[in-house]
Design an enzyme around this catalytic site. Structure first.
Site, PDB file in Angstrom:
ATOM      1  N   HIS A 186       0.828  -1.204   0.000  1.00  0.00           N
ATOM      2  CA  HIS A 186       0.000   0.000   0.000  1.00  0.00           C
ATOM      3  C   HIS A 186       0.860   1.251   0.000  1.00  0.00           C
ATOM      4  O   HIS A 186       0.556   2.237  -0.677  1.00  0.00           O
ATOM      5  CB  HIS A 186      -0.935  -0.015   1.217  1.00  0.00           C
ATOM      6  CG  HIS A 186      -2.093   0.928   1.093  1.00  0.00           C
ATOM      7  ND1 HIS A 186      -2.132   2.146   1.726  1.00  0.00           N
ATOM      8  CD2 HIS A 186      -3.251   0.834   0.391  1.00  0.00           C
ATOM      9  CE1 HIS A 186      -3.264   2.762   1.441  1.00  0.00           C
ATOM     10  NE2 HIS A 186      -3.964   1.994   0.626  1.00  0.00           N
ATOM     11  N   HIS A 207      -5.140   5.815  -5.621  1.00  0.00           N
ATOM     12  CA  HIS A 207      -6.298   6.466  -5.011  1.00  0.00           C
ATOM     13  C   HIS A 207      -6.807   7.587  -5.923  1.00  0.00           C
ATOM     14  O   HIS A 207      -6.159   7.975  -6.879  1.00  0.00           O
ATOM     15  CB  HIS A 207      -5.937   7.041  -3.645  1.00  0.00           C
ATOM     16  CG  HIS A 207      -5.738   6.003  -2.595  1.00  0.00           C
ATOM     17  ND1 HIS A 207      -4.529   5.375  -2.398  1.00  0.00           N
ATOM     18  CD2 HIS A 207      -6.589   5.467  -1.684  1.00  0.00           C
ATOM     19  CE1 HIS A 207      -4.652   4.505  -1.406  1.00  0.00           C
ATOM     20  NE2 HIS A 207      -5.882   4.534  -0.960  1.00  0.00           N
ATOM     21  N   HIS A 216      -7.676  -2.345  -4.991  1.00  0.00           N
ATOM     22  CA  HIS A 216      -7.798  -2.917  -3.649  1.00  0.00           C
ATOM     23  C   HIS A 216      -8.424  -4.312  -3.685  1.00  0.00           C
ATOM     24  O   HIS A 216      -8.117  -5.144  -2.825  1.00  0.00           O
ATOM     25  CB  HIS A 216      -8.579  -1.970  -2.736  1.00  0.00           C
ATOM     26  CG  HIS A 216      -7.781  -0.773  -2.297  1.00  0.00           C
ATOM     27  ND1 HIS A 216      -7.748   0.399  -3.014  1.00  0.00           N
ATOM     28  CD2 HIS A 216      -6.957  -0.591  -1.235  1.00  0.00           C
ATOM     29  CE1 HIS A 216      -6.950   1.260  -2.403  1.00  0.00           C
ATOM     30  NE2 HIS A 216      -6.463   0.697  -1.323  1.00  0.00           N
ATOM     31  N   HIS A 339     -15.100   5.527   2.309  1.00  0.00           N
ATOM     32  CA  HIS A 339     -14.147   4.713   3.062  1.00  0.00           C
ATOM     33  C   HIS A 339     -13.168   5.532   3.896  1.00  0.00           C
ATOM     34  O   HIS A 339     -12.525   5.019   4.806  1.00  0.00           O
ATOM     35  CB  HIS A 339     -13.397   3.813   2.061  1.00  0.00           C
ATOM     36  CG  HIS A 339     -11.937   4.053   1.924  1.00  0.00           C
ATOM     37  ND1 HIS A 339     -11.394   5.187   1.339  1.00  0.00           N
ATOM     38  CD2 HIS A 339     -10.871   3.288   2.283  1.00  0.00           C
ATOM     39  CE1 HIS A 339     -10.079   5.108   1.345  1.00  0.00           C
ATOM     40  NE2 HIS A 339      -9.724   3.983   1.907  1.00  0.00           N
ATOM     41  N   HIS A 343     -10.389   5.207   8.119  1.00  0.00           N
ATOM     42  CA  HIS A 343      -8.939   5.332   8.273  1.00  0.00           C
ATOM     43  C   HIS A 343      -8.608   6.319   9.385  1.00  0.00           C
ATOM     44  O   HIS A 343      -7.834   6.023  10.301  1.00  0.00           O
ATOM     45  CB  HIS A 343      -8.311   5.805   6.965  1.00  0.00           C
ATOM     46  CG  HIS A 343      -8.023   4.702   5.993  1.00  0.00           C
ATOM     47  ND1 HIS A 343      -6.863   3.973   6.022  1.00  0.00           N
ATOM     48  CD2 HIS A 343      -8.744   4.214   4.966  1.00  0.00           C
ATOM     49  CE1 HIS A 343      -6.881   3.079   5.045  1.00  0.00           C
ATOM     50  NE2 HIS A 343      -8.017   3.196   4.384  1.00  0.00           N
ATOM     51  N   PHE A 360      -1.641   6.838   4.565  1.00  0.00           N
ATOM     52  CA  PHE A 360      -1.517   5.849   3.489  1.00  0.00           C
ATOM     53  C   PHE A 360      -0.248   5.007   3.620  1.00  0.00           C
ATOM     54  O   PHE A 360      -0.250   3.818   3.316  1.00  0.00           O
ATOM     55  CB  PHE A 360      -1.504   6.551   2.127  1.00  0.00           C
ATOM     56  CG  PHE A 360      -2.860   6.969   1.624  1.00  0.00           C
ATOM     57  CD1 PHE A 360      -4.016   6.607   2.295  1.00  0.00           C
ATOM     58  CD2 PHE A 360      -2.995   7.712   0.462  1.00  0.00           C
ATOM     59  CE1 PHE A 360      -5.265   6.989   1.837  1.00  0.00           C
ATOM     60  CE2 PHE A 360      -4.231   8.095  -0.009  1.00  0.00           C
ATOM     61  CZ  PHE A 360      -5.361   7.738   0.681  1.00  0.00           C
ATOM     62  N   HIS A 373     -11.316  -2.786   4.037  1.00  0.00           N
ATOM     63  CA  HIS A 373     -11.420  -2.754   2.582  1.00  0.00           C
ATOM     64  C   HIS A 373     -12.273  -3.893   2.038  1.00  0.00           C
ATOM     65  O   HIS A 373     -12.817  -3.779   0.936  1.00  0.00           O
ATOM     66  CB  HIS A 373     -10.035  -2.748   1.950  1.00  0.00           C
ATOM     67  CG  HIS A 373      -9.517  -1.353   1.746  1.00  0.00           C
ATOM     68  ND1 HIS A 373      -9.852  -0.588   0.655  1.00  0.00           N
ATOM     69  CD2 HIS A 373      -8.743  -0.568   2.532  1.00  0.00           C
ATOM     70  CE1 HIS A 373      -9.288   0.598   0.747  1.00  0.00           C
ATOM     71  NE2 HIS A 373      -8.603   0.640   1.885  1.00  0.00           N
TER      72      HIS A 373
END
Length: 605
Positions: A186, A207, A216, A339, A343, A360, A373
């Site tokens: 990632h 992204h 993903h 989403h 995070h 990230f 995810h």
């Protein structure tokens, strides 16, 4: 399937004997061991506690000279998605992204100019060629993903999951299947390490574009199969964090044991109790909202980002991204915006860069990242069942964009977007769950409800007692609640016109530093002194930036935008015949300034 007792007594194997065998070219881990710095939270794999790999393996600024090129050996191959027919005309002008460069992989950093530099690249694979992706054999058993809060009650499943994770964490750090290397995937794809193979002057970012969902899904596919192979269980499936249902909004119990390999010590401790549901509207300040309010706002937010605000695939997936395009900037489609908050809410509130989930570069270090995810992936399936114009892109460049992953045999696999559009072809299913948010269409405030009933005109600035900002004041730094009147190119649109194109409110020229948390909300025809929340129709949407390094040019400032489908919203607040709408921007707690370039309305078909 092997019994749990035999699995516990058997060491993890360096080869895979349970999935259909593919000849591996990796007889031993290749590449130099990285220079590692022990973190105060690092533990050895002999302990199951929290973090078993020495992350924060920072190469100091002086170590920049030791940057190594990564030779991944991109190869050509055949692909299994035969249902897609190549259009010769499209292929002649095609610009699909052909994975990361085989020659360049750069050190990452959580913040430009910070001496902390992180090796996110895979082990050097000089001379290795990738293999084309192959679909799982139809004879393989299906992998069924279950909601994490229910799977937590299955003791045997939890023990298998913990065993698989422990074995992944105990693999040598240079093994591409190890937790250490899998977590770095990632970081490499999302934080400035990789560049495009055909345009090495341009970074590769998965992204903020139509690649967010398929990338993903690929990542989860290989990660899940590695775990299953380590416990010799081809049916092993990750659970999904069912945060779109009130029963599954809290972090599942299996992730809370500090002695478990599923635990991460860098989570927000305020959000670990079972009575703390994920708050999709968390403002980084308030921690005492009633459960019912969080639940109702969550349902309304999911409705907004899956239904009313996601009627077109461009709005749901995000902008198109082709080879030769610069890395897309923050914003993304509604699927990604849905989403983001998980995070930020899960990540360490007292960590400099929000580690782990809140950044990230480090998000893949928390096992709950993959479970989160899985739910995002599941909602992609759900979105396509809602109807209307909700279907996948059939664009040649989209279908043929490819990425590189290591599989359970440590083979390097090249996989295309078209390979992952059908989860069942991947041997994957999701356990059915109720979808309560489908009935959570927001309702207008009393003032707009009355206006809708009487078809009265909106009173504008005097009615709302708002200090209206002139459009000529833009660009402006968003430091306070700001209201502006935005003209509508069309009013009184017919049902046919609405079916042909959605009305999109665009906040353009959003300029910010990528490594800073920035967030604000948008409401329409509302009281600026008491702006509505997601449960009211006046709430149009929100912007949230998850910290990341956007580019490699010595700074991290970028310009992006926010798109909100307001077609249904205008119907609900009785504003379809208005010449203009009153838009209010409501800043929330942020770590850096944000400049707004302007607002406009356009139409998306």
């Amino acid at each position: 399937m092997a019994s749990l007792t035999s699995l516990i007594s058997s060491p993890p194997s360096s080869t895979n004997n349970i999935f259909p065998k593919r000849t591996s070219q990796l007889s031993a881990p290749i590449g130099r061991l990285q220079t590692l710095r022990k973190s105060q939270l690092a533990v050895t794999c002999k302990s199951s506690n929290g973090r078993s790999d020495p992350f924060d393996e920072v190469l100091a600024a002086a170590a920049a000279a030791s940057r190594r090129d990564v030779l991944l050996g991109l190869g050509a191959g055949l692909y299994g998605a035969g249902a897609f027919v190549t259009d010769p005309f499209s292929a002649a002008f095609a610009r699909p992204i052909d994975g990361p460069s085989q020659d360049v992989c750069k050190l990452a950093t959580p913040s430009p100019g910070n001496p902390l530099q992180i090796e996110c690249c895979p082990p050097a694979m000089a001379g290795r060629e990738s293999k084309p992706f192959q679909f799982p054999s139809p004879s393989e058993p299906k992998r069924i993903r279950r909601p994490a809060h229910l799977a937590s009650q299955d003791k045997e499943y939890v023990e298998k999951y913990k065993l698989a994770m422990k074995r992944m964490k105990c693999l040598p750090p240079e093994d591409p299947r190890s937790f250490f290397q899998q977590a770095k995937v990632h970081c490499a794809y999302c934080n400035g390490s990789y560049v495009q193979s055909s345009h090495t002057n341009l970074g590769l970012q998965i992204h903020f574009s139509w690649l967010f969902l398929p990338f993903h899904r690929m990542y989860l596919h290989f990660y899940e199969r590695i775990l299953g192979s380590l416990i010799q269980d081809p049916t092993f499936a990750l659970p999904f964090w069912n945060w779109d249902h009130e029963d599954g909004m809290a972090i599942a119990e299996m992730f809370k044991d500090p002695e478990s390999p599923l635990f991460d010590g860098l989570r927000n401790v305020h959000h670990l109790p079972s009575n703390k549901p994920l708050d999709l509207r968390w403002d980084r300040v308030t921690e005492d909202k009633p459960f019912e309010r969080i639940r109702d706002d969550n349902y309304a937010r999911v409705y907004e980002l899956m239904v009313s605000g996601a009627q077109r695939r461009l709005e749901f997936f995000g902008p198109k991204y082709r080879a030769g395009d610069p890395p897309p900037a923050g914003g993304g489609g509604t699927s990604e915006r849905l989403h983001n908050m998980a995070h930020l809410w899960t990540g360490g509130h007292n960590q400099q860069f929000g580690e782990d989930m809140g950044n990230f570069y480090s998000a893949g270090r928390d096992p709950i990242f993959y479970v989160h995810h899985c739910n995002v992936d599941r909602l992609w399936n759900v979105w396509k069942t809602i109807g209307g114009f909700r279907f996948d892109f059939d664009d040649y460049d989209y279908l043929n964009t490819s990425f590189l992953f290591y599989d359970e045999n440590s083979d390097l696999i090249k996989i295309k977007v078209k390979d992952v559009l059908d989860p069942q072809a991947l041997g994957l299913e999701y356990e059915d769950r109720p979808i309560p948010w489908r009935n959570s269409r927001p309702v207008p405030t009393a003032a707009n409800a009355a206006r809708t009933a009487t078809a009265a005109a909106f009173g504008g600035p005097a009615e709302a007692q708002a200090a209206i900002t002139s459009p000529s004041a833009f660009p402006l730094v968003l430091e306070k609640v700001t209201t502006v009147m935005v003209p509508r190119p069309k009013k009184g649109r017919t049902a046919k016109e609405k079916s042909a194109a959605s009305e999109i409110l665009v906040v353009e020229g959003i300029e910010l530093e990528g490594d800073k948390v920035v967030q604000f909300e948008v409401v329409i025809n509302d009281d600026p002194d008491n702006p509505s929340g997601p449960s009211n129709s006046e709430f149009a949407g929100s912007f949230l930036n998850i910290p990341h390094v956007h580019g490699n040019n010595g700074h991290n400032k970028f310009v992006t935008g926010l798109r909100m489908d307001i077609t249904e919203l205008l119907e609900d607040i009785g504003a379809e015949n208005d010449d203009q709408i009153q838009v209010t921007l409501v800043p929330k707690k942020s770590d850096g300034p944000v400049t707004i370039g302007g607002l406009k309305i356009e139409y998306s078909s």
